[in-house]
Enzyme design. Structure first.
Site, PDB file in Angstrom:
ATOM      1  CD  GLU A 161     -12.376   1.954   0.302  1.00  0.00           C
ATOM      2  OE1 GLU A 161     -12.734   0.895   0.806  1.00  0.00           O
ATOM      3  OE2 GLU A 161     -11.099   2.107   0.157  1.00  0.00           O
ATOM      4  CE  LYS A 178     -10.529   2.825   4.798  1.00  0.00           C
ATOM      5  NZ  LYS A 178      -9.235   2.731   4.448  1.00  0.00           N
ATOM      6  CD  GLU A 197      -7.829   5.875   6.743  1.00  0.00           C
ATOM      7  OE1 GLU A 197      -8.245   4.802   6.274  1.00  0.00           O
ATOM      8  OE2 GLU A 197      -6.594   6.068   7.186  1.00  0.00           O
ATOM      9  CD  GLU A 212      -2.891  -0.629   2.460  1.00  0.00           C
ATOM     10  OE1 GLU A 212      -2.860   0.514   3.115  1.00  0.00           O
ATOM     11  OE2 GLU A 212      -3.500  -1.454   2.881  1.00  0.00           O
TER      12      GLU A 212
END
Length: 391
Positions: free
Chosen positions: A319, A322, A328, A265
């Site tokens: 997203e 999240k 995030e 990541e």
């Protein structure tokens, strides 16, 4: 001569069968799905193929995703969630059952090339999971072995930077003493089965934690004075490579100097809270654009120049569900509707500007990518017919 050539080709074929390759090329992407507004998996496949992204990592083994990726040619690493580790570690039969349900039915059409057993376990807050990580990984591998899949599917476990005691300068990279009793057995097992070391490396998080002492250009891989490692006499002009080399040094000190490192990541948030330094669209575009260009060069790091760097970028989409700080929910290279979040050379499912009135047949396919899989099949056939007529 012919027989010798045939024998050589058979050897190459055998070698490829015996080794689990979980990464084609150098660029991959994490396909997170903690959202209620992102495109369907079938449309995601269209998006990835249009942008020639051949490596994808998901955080579970969602059957809808695995079905959608069938015959796509995209290699995928699936995840065995942290919540399953204790159960899987108890006995091998439970691991076999998990593989039979979540892996075996989708082969060989879906190119499942790896299973990530947990994510960021060591160094995390749940010490009980530290204790079950290796047994769980071994049971997953043994299950694959009994089902004749172990040489086709890699078993690994990605780590966060929390596993390190120190990473600056890179030559000072070393694992935390508290983690070594759990890390060493895992590394021994990984070496035994031929798996690399996966690390989640985020210059963004490093910069956010100490913006007054870290050069933003260095974190973004922009032109800067960089850092000099006096011990190795190596110069680093970007933090990403320094993080990868710090992992190599930590592995070397632990006795695993030949183990390759893959970045599982990395990314940069395009939006954040007031206290999240550097989280904005400009920096996200700069980091990801520089990273994309750097990975396409297929080169190594200052300390490991012959070990080509491979990385999965986080993430495919923003997203919206999240938890945590605003950042995030804003790591996506693409928006929820499938359009690009910012330009780094990729194309979206829909144009980023509504003013686009003239679409090629390929653009047409991308635009309708947000439709259902049934319509996708119909439109693909229409596009092929249009191309035939143009000929």
């Amino acid at each position: 001569m012919t027989s010798s050539l045939s024998l050589f080709l058979c050897f190459i074929l055998l070698f490829n069968v015996l080794v689990a390759h979980a990464f084609t090329g150098t660029y991959g992407i994490n396909y997170g799905r903690i959202a209620d507004n992102i495109p369907a998996p079938e449309s995601v496949v269209t998006l990835l193929r249009a942008n020639k992204i051949k490596n994808v990592r998901i955080y579970d083994a969602d059957h809808g995703v695995l079905t959608a990726f069938k015959d796509s040619g995209i290699q995928i690493i699936i995840g065995l969630g942290n919540e399953f580790l204790k159960d899987i570690s108890v006995n091998e039969d439970r691991a076999i059952e998990w593989v039979k349900v979540n892996v075996q039915p989708y082969l060989p059409g879906t190119l499942i090339r790896g299973i990530a057993v947990g994510n960021e376990i060591l160094g995390g807050l749940d010490v009980e999971l530290w204790e079950v990580l290796v047994p769980a990984a071994k049971n997953v591998y043994n299950a694959l072995d009994k089902l004749n899949l172990a040489r086709k599917i890699e078993v690994s476990s990605p780590h966060s930077e929390a596993v390190f005691e120190n990473t600056y300068p890179p030559s000072a990279g070393v694992f935390k003493e508290s983690i070594l009793p759990y890390m060493i057995p895992l590394l021994n097992f990984s070496r035994q089965i031929g798996s690399p070391f996966y690390i989640n490396a985020y210059p963004f998080l490093a910069y956010k934690s100490d913006p007054s002492h870290i050069d933003l250009n260095y974190a973004l891989s922009e032109k800067s004075t960089g850092i000099y490692d006096a011990k190795t006499k190596l110069h680093y002009d970007n933090m990403f490579e320094a993080m990868i080399d710090a992992a190599y040094f930590a592995l070397e000190k632990a006795g695993f100097e030949k183990m390759p490192v893959i970045c599982s990541e990395t990314g940069w948030a395009s939006k954040g809270d007031e206290n999240e330094a550097g989280a904005n669209m400009k920096n996200a575009r700069t980091y990801n654009n520089n990273l994309h260009k750097r990975l396409l060069k297929k080169k190594g790091t200052p300390y490991r120049p012959k070990m080509v760097v491979r990385a999965y970028v986080f993430a495919l989409f923003n997203e919206n569900q999240k938890p945590g700080p605003t950042s995030e929910r804003n790591f996506g290279l693409f928006k929820a509707d499938g359009s690009i979040a910012y330009k780094i050379g990729f194309r979206g499912l829909v144009p980023s500007s509504a003013s686009s009135s003239h679409l090629s047949s390929e653009d047409f396919i991308l635009r309708v990518g947000v439709w259902s899989s049934q319509w996708f099949i119909v439109v693909t056939c229409v596009a092929m017919l249009l191309q035939f007529i143009q000929l």
